[in-house]
Design a protein around this motif. Structure first.
Motif, PDB file in Angstrom:
ATOM      1  N   SER A   8       0.857  -1.190   0.000  1.00 11.11           N
ATOM      2  CA  SER A   8       0.000   0.000   0.000  1.00 11.11           C
ATOM      3  C   SER A   8       0.891   1.238   0.000  1.00 11.11           C
ATOM      4  O   SER A   8       2.090   1.151   0.301  1.00 11.11           O
TER       5      SER A   8
ATOM      6  N   SER B 142       0.580   3.570   2.150  1.00  8.20           N
ATOM      7  CA  SER B 142       0.936   3.779   3.562  1.00  8.20           C
ATOM      8  C   SER B 142       2.178   2.957   3.915  1.00  8.20           C
ATOM      9  O   SER B 142       3.084   3.446   4.610  1.00  8.20           O
TER      10      SER B 142
ATOM     11  N   ALA C 257      -2.193  15.032  -6.465  1.00  5.11           N
ATOM     12  CA  ALA C 257      -3.597  15.344  -6.724  1.00  5.11           C
ATOM     13  C   ALA C 257      -4.360  14.930  -5.468  1.00  5.11           C
ATOM     14  O   ALA C 257      -4.192  13.821  -4.968  1.00  5.11           O
TER      15      ALA C 257
ATOM     16  N   TYR D 273      -0.906   8.783  -5.704  1.00  4.96           N
ATOM     17  CA  TYR D 273      -1.976   7.787  -5.868  1.00  4.96           C
ATOM     18  C   TYR D 273      -3.135   8.335  -6.700  1.00  4.96           C
ATOM     19  O   TYR D 273      -3.775   7.610  -7.459  1.00  4.96           O
TER      20      TYR D 273
HETATM   21  C1  LIG Z   1      -4.009  10.297  -2.384  1.00  6.96           C
HETATM   22  C2  LIG Z   1      -4.113   9.009  -1.631  1.00  6.96           C
HETATM   23  N1  LIG Z   1      -3.058   8.541  -0.960  1.00  6.96           N
HETATM   24  C3  LIG Z   1      -3.088   7.404  -0.258  1.00  6.96           C
HETATM   25  C4  LIG Z   1      -4.246   6.658  -0.196  1.00  6.96           C
HETATM   26  C5  LIG Z   1      -4.253   5.403   0.622  1.00  6.96           C
HETATM   27  O1  LIG Z   1      -3.396   4.481   0.060  1.00  6.96           O
HETATM   28  P1  LIG Z   1      -3.158   3.058   0.736  1.00  6.96           P
HETATM   29  O2  LIG Z   1      -4.464   2.555   1.205  1.00  6.96           O
HETATM   30  O3  LIG Z   1      -2.572   2.258  -0.392  1.00  6.96           O
HETATM   31  O4  LIG Z   1      -2.196   3.261   1.835  1.00  6.96           O
HETATM   32  C6  LIG Z   1      -5.375   7.076  -0.898  1.00  6.96           C
HETATM   33  C7  LIG Z   1      -6.598   6.268  -0.868  1.00  6.96           C
HETATM   34  O5  LIG Z   1      -7.650   6.658  -1.274  1.00  6.96           O
HETATM   35  C8  LIG Z   1      -5.304   8.276  -1.626  1.00  6.96           C
HETATM   36  O6  LIG Z   1      -6.360   8.733  -2.303  1.00  6.96           O
END
Ligand SMILES: Cc1ncc(COP(=O)(O)O)c(C=O)c1O
Length: 379
Positions: free
Chosen positions: A81, A83, A159, A188
């Motif tokens: 992920s 995170s 974004a 992302y």
């Molecule tokens: C800009 C952005 N960053 C990070 C995330 C979360 O990412 P992850 O769940 O892979 O850690 C999201 C999820 O919607 C997101 O829109």
């Protein structure tokens, strides 16, 4: 405007019966991605455990992402992920006495990233969470102004997940460099919809998952780290895929692979990699710069239609300062997903907004139809 990517629509079967406008959350399933996942299942059921094929899929996914952002495959780590990617990279920074301690981020970043930065406070980090406003498109300027000589890391969302506002990461990166800090770009909501060139834009660190504009699934994220920067960083969140030779199985040797690959941790998500490979290869074939131009046109269409319908838009009014997401403020946004689905539209709610987030396979009629259906539901 004639739909420039009309010939690709048949690759997305859902478009025959629904209008999917949820790329800020989950983009539409394409036949190449489905085939890649089917191939994985066929391999599993027929060959049992085919590490060669699995590793090839992971490598090809890294290579496809690398091409998308103009990096080398070896500069890319594969994690579960965004995170996880942020945690792995920040684990390599020290915030002790005599060192830089500042992490600057904004209230429009995805909360999970802020949580990762806040979790560094017991390690000595001082987090400066800058208040940014939806619809104004100045989050980049605001965080740049908050930098100082104590800043170790500037984190920006290229974004924004909420209003789609864009940050000029070349400009914020230059501001970070001028203060001796490095920049982490959360891509992302931009990768696959906004052209990225980590070399031309002098990006230090960039992470993106596959579920949104990359046409893939959750469960996989790519992390780029500038080679010279990566070489000096040793993550304390690690695992066997961060080694030079993961298959050496040496419990005593903690070496770090060259480049960004050192930030990989445990067994990579192979099934998600197969899907991501197919999705990103399709995007590389179509071309993200052309997709970005087309999505700016769809933004223009969305903003004009929303104004005509007197809908309250939370996104920036300038189509060039937002990504494809046009966020509309509505009472009880989450409760509207279901009636919108019943009306034929797959859209995504966040807090008080319903997000209309087209991809290259959508048409102007898709966007206009969704906004009209929404206006009818809220009136
Ligand atoms: C800009 C952005 N960053 C990070 C995330 C979360 O990412 P992850 O769940 O892979 O850690 C999201 C999820 O919607 C997101 O829109």
């Amino acid at each position: 405007m004639r739909h420039p990517f009309a010939e690709y629509r048949h690759l997305f079967p859902i478009l025959e019966h629904k209008v999917q406008l949820s790329s800020c959350s989950q983009s539409a399933l394409s036949t190449p991605v489905r085939r890649a996942m089917d191939d994985y299942l066929t391999s599993w059921s027929q060959r049992g455990a085919d590490w060669g094929y699995w590793m090839e899929q992971v490598f090809l996914a890294r290579a496809a992402f690398a091409r998308l952002v103009n990096a080398r495959a070896e500069d890319i780590a594969v994690l579960g992920s965004v995170s996880d990617a942020a945690s792995a990279v920040v684990s390599a920074l020290s915030f002790g006495a005599g060192q830089r301690r500042g992490i600057v981020c904004s209230t429009l970043d995805f909360p999970s990233l802020c949580h990762v930065w806040l979790a560094q406070q017991p390690r000595g980090a001082r987090v400066r969470l800058v208040t940014a406003q939806a619809g104004v498109a100045d989050a980049g300027d605001r965080v740049a102004r908050a930098l100082d000589q104590d800043t170790a890391l500037l984190a920006v969302s290229q974004a924004c997940y909420y209003d789609g506002q864009l940050v000029d990461v070349a400009a914020t990166g230059a501001a970070a460099r001028a203060q001796g800090a490095v920049q982490f770009v959360d891509a992302y909501q931009s990768a696959g919809a906004v052209a990225i060139d980590v070399q031309a834009q002098q990006v230090d660190i960039l992470a993106a998952g596959a579920q949104k504009y990359l046409l893939g699934t959750p469960g996989i994220a790519f992390l780029y780290v500038r080679p010279a920067l990566a070489q000096g960083l040793e993550p304390t969140v690690t695992g066997w895929f961060g080694r030079r030779e993961p298959f050496a199985f040496d419990p005593a040797r903690l070496d770090f692979a060259d480049g960004g690959a050192r930030f990989s941790t445990g067994t990579p998500p192979m099934l998600c990699a197969a899907a991501a490979r197919a999705g990103i290869e399709l995007l590389n074939e179509v071309g993200v710069p052309a997709i970005q131009d087309y999505l700016a046109y769809l933004s223009e269409v969305a903003l004009e239609e929303a104004a005509r319908l007197h809908l309250e838009v939370a996104s920036p009014a300038d189509p060039l300062r937002k990504n494809s997401n046009t966020a509309v403020r509505v009472p009880d946004a989450a409760a509207l997903e279901k009636p919108m689905f019943d009306a034929g539209y797959v859209v995504s709610a966040r807090n008080d907004v319903l997000r209309i987030a087209p991809h290259f396979y959508n048409t102007a009629d898709d966007v206009v139809g969704a906004l009209r259906a929404l206006a009818a539901l809220v009136s």
